[in-house]
Design a protein around this motif. Structure first.
Motif, mmCIF file in Angstrom:
data_model
loop_
_atom_site.group_PDB
_atom_site.id
_atom_site.type_symbol
_atom_site.label_atom_id
_atom_site.label_comp_id
_atom_site.label_asym_id
_atom_site.label_seq_id
_atom_site.Cartn_x
_atom_site.Cartn_y
_atom_site.Cartn_z
ATOM 1 N N TRP A 75 0.861 -1.192 0.000
ATOM 2 C CA TRP A 75 0.000 0.000 0.000
ATOM 3 C C TRP A 75 0.885 1.225 0.000
ATOM 4 O O TRP A 75 1.909 1.289 0.669
ATOM 5 C CB TRP A 75 -1.002 -0.018 1.143
ATOM 6 N N SER A 76 0.509 2.220 -0.786
ATOM 7 C CA SER A 76 1.381 3.358 -1.062
ATOM 8 C C SER A 76 1.273 4.416 0.028
ATOM 9 O O SER A 76 0.346 4.429 0.841
ATOM 10 C CB SER A 76 1.041 3.964 -2.428
ATOM 11 N N TRP A 77 2.237 5.352 0.017
ATOM 12 C CA TRP A 77 2.351 6.341 1.084
ATOM 13 C C TRP A 77 1.109 7.216 1.216
ATOM 14 O O TRP A 77 0.777 7.654 2.314
ATOM 15 C CB TRP A 77 3.597 7.194 0.889
ATOM 16 N N ASP A 78 0.414 7.509 0.109
ATOM 17 C CA ASP A 78 -0.754 8.386 0.201
ATOM 18 C C ASP A 78 -1.873 7.736 1.007
ATOM 19 O O ASP A 78 -2.589 8.415 1.765
ATOM 20 C CB ASP A 78 -1.235 8.819 -1.182
ATOM 21 N N TYR A 79 -2.014 6.412 0.895
ATOM 22 C CA TYR A 79 -3.019 5.720 1.704
ATOM 23 C C TYR A 79 -2.540 5.544 3.144
ATOM 24 O O TYR A 79 -3.343 5.572 4.081
ATOM 25 C CB TYR A 79 -3.378 4.378 1.066
ATOM 26 N N LYS A 80 -1.235 5.369 3.333
ATOM 27 C CA LYS A 80 -0.695 5.293 4.691
ATOM 28 C C LYS A 80 -0.940 6.604 5.440
ATOM 29 O O LYS A 80 -1.271 6.599 6.636
ATOM 30 C CB LYS A 80 0.806 4.987 4.648
ATOM 31 N N ARG B 44 -5.297 15.991 2.600
ATOM 32 C CA ARG B 44 -5.218 16.484 1.223
ATOM 33 C C ARG B 44 -4.039 17.448 1.054
ATOM 34 O O ARG B 44 -3.297 17.364 0.076
ATOM 35 C CB ARG B 44 -6.532 17.176 0.846
ATOM 36 N N ALA B 45 -3.868 18.354 2.018
ATOM 37 C CA ALA B 45 -2.761 19.320 1.940
ATOM 38 C C ALA B 45 -1.405 18.619 2.000
ATOM 39 O O ALA B 45 -0.482 18.951 1.243
ATOM 40 C CB ALA B 45 -2.890 20.335 3.069
ATOM 41 N N LEU B 46 -1.267 17.638 2.896
ATOM 42 C CA LEU B 46 -0.004 16.908 3.018
ATOM 43 C C LEU B 46 0.271 16.056 1.784
ATOM 44 O O LEU B 46 1.420 15.925 1.352
ATOM 45 C CB LEU B 46 -0.030 16.038 4.280
ATOM 46 N N ARG B 47 -0.768 15.471 1.230
ATOM 47 C CA ARG B 47 -0.583 14.698 -0.004
ATOM 48 C C ARG B 47 -0.053 15.586 -1.119
ATOM 49 O O ARG B 47 0.879 15.204 -1.842
ATOM 50 C CB ARG B 47 -1.915 14.077 -0.441
ATOM 51 N N ASN B 48 -0.642 16.756 -1.272
ATOM 52 C CA ASN B 48 -0.199 17.655 -2.335
ATOM 53 C C ASN B 48 1.247 18.075 -2.151
ATOM 54 O O ASN B 48 1.998 18.197 -3.127
ATOM 55 C CB ASN B 48 -1.117 18.880 -2.395
ATOM 56 N N LEU B 49 1.680 18.281 -0.902
ATOM 57 C CA LEU B 49 3.082 18.605 -0.637
ATOM 58 C C LEU B 49 3.996 17.427 -0.966
ATOM 59 O O LEU B 49 5.042 17.576 -1.608
ATOM 60 C CB LEU B 49 3.264 19.001 0.829
ATOM 61 N N ASN B 50 3.606 16.238 -0.522
ATOM 62 C CA ASN B 50 4.454 15.055 -0.720
ATOM 63 C C ASN B 50 4.545 14.619 -2.167
ATOM 64 O O ASN B 50 5.516 13.978 -2.569
ATOM 65 C CB ASN B 50 3.945 13.899 0.146
ATOM 66 N N ARG C 217 5.211 16.378 -4.536
ATOM 67 C CA ARG C 217 6.318 17.114 -5.158
ATOM 68 C C ARG C 217 7.676 16.517 -4.787
ATOM 69 O O ARG C 217 8.709 16.954 -5.295
ATOM 70 C CB ARG C 217 6.282 18.576 -4.718
ATOM 71 N N LEU C 218 7.672 15.540 -3.873
ATOM 72 C CA LEU C 218 8.917 14.946 -3.388
ATOM 73 C C LEU C 218 9.237 13.664 -4.142
ATOM 74 O O LEU C 218 8.339 12.997 -4.660
ATOM 75 C CB LEU C 218 8.790 14.607 -1.894
ATOM 76 N N PRO C 219 10.519 13.277 -4.193
ATOM 77 C CA PRO C 219 10.833 11.921 -4.661
ATOM 78 C C PRO C 219 10.055 10.893 -3.847
ATOM 79 O O PRO C 219 9.792 11.100 -2.656
ATOM 80 C CB PRO C 219 12.339 11.812 -4.408
ATOM 81 N N ASN C 220 9.695 9.794 -4.476
ATOM 82 C CA ASN C 220 8.798 8.837 -3.835
ATOM 83 C C ASN C 220 9.333 8.347 -2.492
ATOM 84 O O ASN C 220 8.590 8.223 -1.513
ATOM 85 C CB ASN C 220 8.546 7.648 -4.773
ATOM 86 N N GLN C 221 10.644 8.092 -2.408
ATOM 87 C CA GLN C 221 11.226 7.590 -1.168
ATOM 88 C C GLN C 221 11.147 8.643 -0.073
ATOM 89 O O GLN C 221 10.917 8.326 1.105
ATOM 90 C CB GLN C 221 12.685 7.182 -1.404
ATOM 91 N N ALA C 222 11.303 9.909 -0.448
ATOM 92 C CA ALA C 222 11.198 10.989 0.535
ATOM 93 C C ALA C 222 9.770 11.114 1.046
ATOM 94 O O ALA C 222 9.539 11.381 2.233
ATOM 95 C CB ALA C 222 11.656 12.309 -0.089
ATOM 96 N N ALA C 223 8.794 10.911 0.164
ATOM 97 C CA ALA C 223 7.389 10.954 0.584
ATOM 98 C C ALA C 223 7.092 9.815 1.557
ATOM 99 O O ALA C 223 6.401 10.004 2.567
ATOM 100 C CB ALA C 223 6.472 10.872 -0.633
ATOM 101 N N GLU C 224 7.630 8.625 1.267
ATOM 102 C CA GLU C 224 7.457 7.478 2.175
ATOM 103 C C GLU C 224 8.049 7.801 3.548
ATOM 104 O O GLU C 224 7.428 7.528 4.587
ATOM 105 C CB GLU C 224 8.139 6.236 1.597
ATOM 106 N N SER C 225 9.240 8.396 3.561
ATOM 107 C CA SER C 225 9.904 8.727 4.824
ATOM 108 C C SER C 225 9.124 9.788 5.595
ATOM 109 O O SER C 225 9.028 9.733 6.827
ATOM 110 C CB SER C 225 11.327 9.221 4.553
ATOM 111 N N SER C 226 8.583 10.756 4.887
ATOM 112 C CA SER C 226 7.807 11.816 5.523
ATOM 113 C C SER C 226 6.587 11.240 6.235
ATOM 114 O O SER C 226 6.291 11.606 7.385
ATOM 115 C CB SER C 226 7.374 12.837 4.472
ATOM 116 N N VAL C 227 5.894 10.332 5.575
ATOM 117 C CA VAL C 227 4.695 9.725 6.182
ATOM 118 C C VAL C 227 5.080 8.868 7.383
ATOM 119 O O VAL C 227 4.399 8.893 8.424
ATOM 120 C CB VAL C 227 3.926 8.893 5.135
ATOM 121 N N LYS C 228 6.177 8.139 7.265
ATOM 122 C CA LYS C 228 6.648 7.324 8.390
ATOM 123 C C LYS C 228 6.965 8.196 9.601
ATOM 124 O O LYS C 228 6.629 7.849 10.747
ATOM 125 C CB LYS C 228 7.881 6.530 7.966
#
Length: 339
Positions: free
Chosen positions: A126-131, A168-174, A176-187
């Motif tokens: 499951w991808s970071w946006d759903y996490k 929604r706001a955090l998704r839109n910010l993430n 713009r990030l490389p996918n791995q950075a978005a995963e790390s941000s959500v974690k």
């Protein structure tokens, strides 16, 4: 609101639609649907009743639901489609879509294409946006200091509406990030909100399995590729973009009898989430078209279309707006606004 609905009902009535049919016959609305509501699993989304109302309206008013395959093949070959064609798509491949939506489409004999992010089937990924959504649904916290682009400020999320807006706001910010950075941000956010993120998708994000997909494949239900891990393709390397697009198509060819050779971009905003690079990879993969999530019609003349960035409307919960998209009315508004 009542006046608006009355106006839509009048402008989309049979006599008016018959008069305006020459305008409508040059375009096809394609609708994008996501999750379907399941209270027992805490899933919010479209209701079965909303979908049934839409399909009933189409059936009673002489529209024809065509498949994505039929639509794109007609664009490629130049063959004609029924004059009042409409198409439907579902993105991602969640169990609630198979449980609730697909039986409705089958019962109405209405074609639908479900675009699968294939690592959901292969690994219950499951991808970071759903996490991110999961974290805010399951935290006991009601506030957190976050940087939404203007510096760190306290953000309050005491109710479901606040949580939805913040996600929604955090998704839109993430995005713009490389996918791995978005995963790390959500974690990191999950740790701060003291929410444990399971490695595999929990029940409320349960995907359909390949076995279920094979059993559901039919004259009316088809499956197409939607990447492997649902990343924002513009934020991954050339090699990773190829792997995501080609890998998802190969997974479908391996596991499904007759997959649709049409791609669907995650998030799907042209020029933001995907661009010329991704479109070229799709072409080179032997796929014949691709869908964005940008709103608009598919034009039946090749010169007005980019086959690898076809548009879709988000499925509206308001039946009046659905009528507006299906009839001549929304297209007339678009033409007027373009001058």
């Amino acid at each position: 609101m009542m006046l608006y609905q009355a106006a839509i009902n009048l402008l989309t009535s049979r006599p008016v639609c018959k008069l305006m049919q020459p305008l409508r016959k040059s375009v096809v609305p394609v609708f994008l649907l996501h999750r379907f509501a399941d209270e027992s699993r805490g899933i919010k989304g479209h209701s079965q009743a909303q979908l049934e109302a839409a399909l009933t309206y189409l059936k009673r008013n002489d529209y024809t639901v065509v498949s994505v395959r039929q639509l794109v093949e007609a664009l490629v070959s130049g063959e004609s489609l029924p004059p009042r064609a409409v198409a439907f798509t579902l993105d991602d491949g969640f169990y609630d879509q198979a449980k609730t939506a697909l039986p409705v489409f089958e019962s109405y004999q209405a074609p639908v294409t479900l675009f699968l992010a294939t690592d959901m089937q292969d690994q219950r990924y499951w991808s970071w946006d759903y996490k991110l959504e999961y974290v805010f649904k399951h935290t006991s916290y009601q506030s957190l200091e976050l940087d939404l682009g203007g510096g760190a400020t306290p953000e309050t999320f005491a109710n479901s509406e606040d949580k939805r807006d913040l996600v929604r706001a955090l998704r839109n910010l993430n995005k713009r990030l490389p996918n791995q950075a978005a995963e790390s941000s959500v974690k990191h956010i999950a740790e701060r909100l003291e929410v444990n993120l399971p490695d595999e998708a929990p029940d409320e994000y349960q995907p359909i399995t390949w076995e279920q997909a094979r059993s559901l494949e039919s004259r009316y239900t088809e499956f197409g590729p939607h990447t492997q891990r649902h990343p924002i393709l513009a934020q991954v390397s050339d090699e990773q973009a190829k792997k995501e697009i080609i890998g998802s198509w190969k997974a479908l060819q391996t596991n499904i009898t007759n997959p649709v050779p049409v791609f669907c971009y995650p998030s799907g905003r042209e020029g933001i989430d995907f661009g010329a690079r991704e479109q070229e990879i799709v072409k080179q993969s032997g796929l014949i078209g691709a869908f964005s999530a940008d709103p608009g019609y598919v034009h039946l003349t090749r010169t007005n279309n980019n086959l690898f960035a076809l548009k879709r409307f988000s499925f509206p919960d308001d039946i009046a707006r659905f009528k507006q998209y299906c009839s001549w009315l929304e297209y007339a508004k678009e033409r007027i606004s373009r001058g």
